[in-house]
Design a protein around this motif. Sequence first.
Motif, mmCIF file in Angstrom:
data_model
loop_
_atom_site.group_PDB
_atom_site.id
_atom_site.type_symbol
_atom_site.label_atom_id
_atom_site.label_comp_id
_atom_site.label_asym_id
_atom_site.label_seq_id
_atom_site.Cartn_x
_atom_site.Cartn_y
_atom_site.Cartn_z
ATOM 1 N N PRO A 608 21.713 103.184 46.174
ATOM 2 C CA PRO A 608 20.342 103.511 46.630
ATOM 3 C C PRO A 608 19.854 104.834 46.012
ATOM 4 O O PRO A 608 20.607 105.819 45.953
ATOM 5 C CB PRO A 608 20.497 103.634 48.143
ATOM 6 N N GLN A 609 18.628 104.814 45.540
ATOM 7 C CA GLN A 609 18.039 106.009 44.920
ATOM 8 C C GLN A 609 17.028 106.636 45.874
ATOM 9 O O GLN A 609 16.137 105.978 46.394
ATOM 10 C CB GLN A 609 17.352 105.625 43.607
ATOM 11 N N ARG A 610 17.178 107.955 46.134
ATOM 12 C CA ARG A 610 16.251 108.678 46.989
ATOM 13 C C ARG A 610 15.967 110.044 46.355
ATOM 14 O O ARG A 610 16.832 110.638 45.684
ATOM 15 C CB ARG A 610 16.835 108.896 48.393
ATOM 16 N N ASP A 611 14.770 110.520 46.607
ATOM 17 C CA ASP A 611 14.371 111.816 46.082
ATOM 18 C C ASP A 611 15.243 112.906 46.735
ATOM 19 O O ASP A 611 15.393 112.949 47.963
ATOM 20 C CB ASP A 611 12.896 112.068 46.367
ATOM 21 N N GLY A 612 15.822 113.769 45.904
ATOM 22 C CA GLY A 612 16.644 114.860 46.407
ATOM 23 C C GLY A 612 18.032 114.421 46.840
ATOM 24 O O GLY A 612 18.733 115.182 47.519
ATOM 25 N N LEU A 613 18.450 113.208 46.470
ATOM 26 C CA LEU A 613 19.753 112.684 46.899
ATOM 27 C C LEU A 613 20.472 112.055 45.701
ATOM 28 O O LEU A 613 19.868 111.284 44.944
ATOM 29 C CB LEU A 613 19.558 111.638 48.004
ATOM 30 N N GLU A 614 21.724 112.400 45.538
ATOM 31 C CA GLU A 614 22.537 111.847 44.435
ATOM 32 C C GLU A 614 23.827 111.291 45.044
ATOM 33 O O GLU A 614 24.545 111.990 45.765
ATOM 34 C CB GLU A 614 22.858 112.942 43.421
ATOM 35 N N ILE A 615 24.107 110.010 44.791
ATOM 36 C CA ILE A 615 25.279 109.329 45.384
ATOM 37 C C ILE A 615 26.127 108.714 44.264
ATOM 38 O O ILE A 615 25.594 108.122 43.309
ATOM 39 C CB ILE A 615 24.844 108.220 46.360
ATOM 40 N N ALA A 616 27.429 108.823 44.380
ATOM 41 C CA ALA A 616 28.388 108.148 43.491
ATOM 42 C C ALA A 616 29.603 107.735 44.310
ATOM 43 O O ALA A 616 29.999 108.442 45.252
ATOM 44 C CB ALA A 616 28.802 109.054 42.342
ATOM 45 N N ALA A 617 30.199 106.591 44.001
ATOM 46 C CA ALA A 617 31.360 106.094 44.757
ATOM 47 C C ALA A 617 32.281 105.310 43.826
ATOM 48 O O ALA A 617 31.837 104.748 42.809
ATOM 49 C CB ALA A 617 30.907 105.223 45.927
ATOM 50 N N VAL A 618 33.573 105.250 44.193
ATOM 51 C CA VAL A 618 34.555 104.501 43.418
ATOM 52 C C VAL A 618 35.705 104.114 44.331
ATOM 53 O O VAL A 618 36.031 104.832 45.291
ATOM 54 C CB VAL A 618 35.083 105.345 42.230
ATOM 55 N N THR A 619 36.284 102.962 44.076
ATOM 56 C CA THR A 619 37.535 102.556 44.732
ATOM 57 C C THR A 619 38.479 102.024 43.668
ATOM 58 O O THR A 619 38.062 101.269 42.774
ATOM 59 C CB THR A 619 37.282 101.498 45.823
ATOM 60 N N ARG A 620 39.730 102.460 43.732
ATOM 61 C CA ARG A 620 40.731 102.052 42.732
ATOM 62 C C ARG A 620 41.987 101.580 43.458
ATOM 63 O O ARG A 620 42.745 102.387 44.005
ATOM 64 C CB ARG A 620 41.075 103.220 41.801
ATOM 65 N N PRO A 621 42.231 100.246 43.501
ATOM 66 C CA PRO A 621 43.459 99.741 44.137
ATOM 67 C C PRO A 621 44.676 100.022 43.254
ATOM 68 O O PRO A 621 44.583 100.014 42.015
ATOM 69 C CB PRO A 621 43.188 98.242 44.269
ATOM 70 N N CYS A 622 45.821 100.279 43.874
ATOM 71 C CA CYS A 622 47.037 100.504 43.082
ATOM 72 C C CYS A 622 47.620 99.182 42.581
ATOM 73 O O CYS A 622 48.412 99.157 41.638
ATOM 74 C CB CYS A 622 48.084 101.264 43.901
ATOM 75 N N HIS A 623 47.253 98.061 43.237
ATOM 76 C CA HIS A 623 47.624 96.728 42.744
ATOM 77 C C HIS A 623 46.352 96.026 42.280
ATOM 78 O O HIS A 623 45.313 96.645 42.145
ATOM 79 C CB HIS A 623 48.340 95.934 43.839
ATOM 80 N N GLU A 624 46.493 94.718 42.031
ATOM 81 C CA GLU A 624 45.327 93.972 41.566
ATOM 82 C C GLU A 624 44.192 94.052 42.579
ATOM 83 O O GLU A 624 43.025 94.222 42.209
ATOM 84 C CB GLU A 624 45.711 92.505 41.316
ATOM 85 N N ILE A 625 44.519 93.880 43.839
ATOM 86 C CA ILE A 625 43.523 94.007 44.890
ATOM 87 C C ILE A 625 44.069 94.965 45.933
ATOM 88 O O ILE A 625 45.283 95.163 46.034
ATOM 89 C CB ILE A 625 43.181 92.635 45.537
ATOM 90 N N GLY A 626 43.178 95.568 46.716
ATOM 91 C CA GLY A 626 43.629 96.597 47.626
ATOM 92 C C GLY A 626 43.032 96.486 49.003
ATOM 93 O O GLY A 626 42.301 95.545 49.332
ATOM 94 N N GLY A 627 43.347 97.524 49.834
ATOM 95 C CA GLY A 627 42.884 97.542 51.210
ATOM 96 C C GLY A 627 41.884 98.644 51.487
ATOM 97 O O GLY A 627 41.589 98.927 52.656
#
Length: 835
Positions: A608-627
Motif C-alpha cells: 500500500p502506498q500512502r503519502d509520508g509512509l514507506e513500507i517494505a517486508a520480506v519473509t525467507r523460509p529456511c526450507h522450501e516452505i515455512g511457518g
Amino acid sequence: MRGYRRRHPFSYLAGVALSVLLVTLLGSRLLGTENSPLWGMLVNDDGTVRRVIQDSPAAAVGLVAGDRIVSVGGAAPWINVWDRERGENGALHVQFTDRQGEARTANLLPTPLPRSEILRRLFVALVVLSFALTGLVVFLSRSDRVGTLFFLMCLLFARLLIPGIPPEGRVPFLLDKVFLDLASLVLPAVLLHFFLNFPRRADFLARNGRLAWLLYVPAIVGMPVALAYDLDLVLVGKTVTPAALMFQQVMALVFVGMTVWGIVSFVRGVRSVTSPVLRRNVRWVLPGTLLGVLPPMLLSAVLNQFPSVQLPGDRYAFVTLMLVPISFAHGIIRYGLMDLELVAKRSVVYTTLTAFLVALYYVAAEALGNLFIAATTPGRTVVSFAIVFAAALLFVPARDRAQAIVDQSFYRKRYRYRRTLQEFSRLFATFLEQDELVRLLVDKLPGVLGTERVALFVRNSPDDSLRLVGTRGLGAREVPFPVFSPSDPLLAWWHESEGPVPIDPHGPDAFDRLPPDEQSLFRTLDPRVLVFLPRERSIEGLLVLGAKQGGESYRGEDLELLATLGDHAGTALSSSRLHEEALARRRLEEELAVAKRIQASLLPSTVPQRDGLEIAAVTRPCHEIGGDFFDLLDFGEDGIGLAVADVSGKGVPAALILSGLQATLRAEAGPSDAPEPVVRKINERLCKDVQPGSFASMLYAHLDVERSSIRYVNAGHPAGLVVHRDGSLDRLEEGGMLLGVESTAAYAAGEHQFVPGDLLLLYSDGVTDVLNEADEEYGQDRLEALLPRLAHLPTQSVLDRVIASVESFVGGALPDDITLLVTKFGPRSAVPDAS
C-alpha cells in the motif's frame, strides 16, 4: 555370495594335483619299505641320538639316547647312505661319543625291516591317507576360506607324517628336506589361521581380513634361513652352528605360541557358538581332536624326558591322529551342509569324461601325426609340436561342451538350476519396481525348488525394519509381526551363516537364540531355510522358505542356488528401494515447489502506498516452505492492517497451519481500528482446528495513516520495535498469550503515536533466536543496538542490512524462518485548502 561360491576350475585342478602328488610320494615311500634297512635309531641334525629302538642294530652295538654320532661309514651322520663306506657284510663303521664324553666305535649292521615295523608304516600310511582324503573331500565340498585352510592343514600334516625314507641322490634328498622344512614352518600359521576362522571368525579378522597375512611372517622369515641351513647340511656336510640351534629354538617357541593361540581360539569359538544346530554339528570336533592328539602328545612328552623308556604300543600311538581330520571333516561338512553323494558322483563322471577325452586326444594326435609325416616328411619334432598345440586348443572347448551335455543328461536338476540362475539374474538386472521383484521371488522361485510355503520380508525405506511384502502357501496362518526390526542375535546369525541357514525340524529349536517376538514369528512360519538377502553390510530382505513337497530336504545345490540368488536379489532390492526413494524425493521436491509458489502467492502482491509512509517486508523460509508470514491489508482511507506471525515448527505442517491462520485473518480483519476481536477469533479457530501442542505467535496492528498512530495486539510475538530519531526505542508488548493454547484467552490492545522520522520494525524470532558456532544467541539487544544506525536508510535497505547482520553472525545460511516488516514515517505533503 559367501560360503557357496564356486572355485575357479584351476583351483580344483591344483587341489587335486597336490593331493595326488602327496599320495604318490606316500606310495613311493611304501614301495621301498620292504627293502629298506633298519638302523634302529633316530638322529638329530647335530648328530645327537634322539632315540634307539629296542632290539635294533643300533641297540645291539650299545648306542643309547644322548650319544653323539661323529661319523657313520666315514661320513657325517646326516649324509645319506649313498656316501657311506661299507665294510664287511655291508656293515657301517660308526664313531660316536657316549654321554660320558668317551669316544667309541662300533660296526653297525643293518637288518631288513621286521614285520612289526612294516605294519607300523602301513598304519602311518593310513593316517596320512585319512588326512589327505578328508582334506580333499572338504576342499571339493566347501569352497570358502574354511574349506581351503582345512585342506592345506591336512596336506601339511600328511607331509610331516610320511615316512622319511631318503631318495637315491643328493638333489632329491635336498628337495625333500626343503619341502619338509617348509611344511614345518607353514603348518603352525595355517593351523592358527584355520582356528581363527572355525567355528567362528575372530573379531579382529572380521574387522580387517587383510591382517591374516601377518600370521605367515614367521614362516616367511624362517624359510630363507632354513634353506641356507639345508644347503650347508646336505651339500657341504657342515655341522649345525649354535646360531642355527638358537634360531631353531626361537622359531619353535613362536610356533608353539601360535599353536596354543589357535587351540585357545578354537575352544573359545566352540564355547561361543549360540546356534543349537551349529553346536550339534560341531559337538564331535573338540572331543575327536582331544582323543586324536592327546595320546601322541603325551607319549612325546614322556619320551623327551625319558628317551630310553620302552612303553607297550608306543610305536602305534600316532594312529589316533586319524580322529583329527575325520572329526573336523564331519563338523565342517555338516556346518557347510554339502552333498557328498553329489560330489562323489560329479567326481566320478567328470574324471571319466576327462580321461576319455584325453585318450581320444592322444589317439587322434598320434594318427594325424603319423599320417602327416608319412605324406610330407618334415621334422618329427615340429610336426609333433604343431599337432599337440592344435589338439590342446580343441581339448578345452570339447570338454566344456561334453560337460554341458553330461549336466543336461545326468544332472537335469543342476542344469535346470543353472538355467534358472541365468534367467533370474537377467530379470533382477531388468526390474526396477519392487512389486515385480516380489512376484519373482514369491511366485516363481518356489516352483523351481518345489517349496510349499514362502514369506518375503523387505527392508523399509525410512528405517532398517523388515516388512512382509509377499507370502505363498501360508493358508490360514497369521503372521504375528508383519513388520519387525532385526534383533542383534538375528544379525549375528546372518554374519555367522555366510549363506542360507538350513533349519533342522527334528533337532533342537534353532530359534532359542532370538527374542520372544522373533521366536513367535519364525515358529509360526515354520521355515526350513532362511535366506538373507544382503547388500554390503545391511539386510535388504529375508526370504523364509518352508518344507519341500513330499518332505524332501534341501540339498547342497538348493543352498548354492539360494546363496547366489540371495546376493543378486539383495542387490536388486537395494536398487529398487533407492530408485523408489529417488522417485519419492523427486515427487516431494515437485510438491514442495508447488507449495512454495502457492505460499508465495498468498503474500501481498503490492505494498500500500500512502503519502509520508514507506513500507517494505520480506519473509525467507529456511526450507522450501515455512511457518512465518506477513500481511498488508489495505483498507483505503480507513488505514492499513499490518500482521507478522510465526507458527510452531517448520515445513509442510507449519505451512498448513499458517494458511488457516492467514485465511481467518483476512476474513475477520476490516476497516475497524479494533484488532482485539480479530485476534480472539483467530485464537478460537486455531484451538478448534489444530492438534494440541501446535501454536502460533502473532502481532497484528491497525495503522491509522491520517493520525500516524497504530492500535495493536501482541499475541506472544517478539515485541515490535519503534526507533525514534534520537535513537531511543519503544517496544510494542501489549497483548496476551500465544494463539492456539487456550480458546478463552483474553487479549488487550496497545496504542502508539508516531512522528516523522520514526521507524517501526515487526519481526519473527528467526532474527533474534539464532545461534552461531559458539552457541551464542543473536539476541534482541544486538538487534536494538543495530537499528538506530539504520534509521536514516530506506526501508528496503534496513531489511537488507538486518538480514546481512544475522547471516554474518551465524556464518552461513539462516537456520530458521525469518520475517521482517519495516514501516518508516516521514513528513506529509502539504494539502491545498478545499475552498
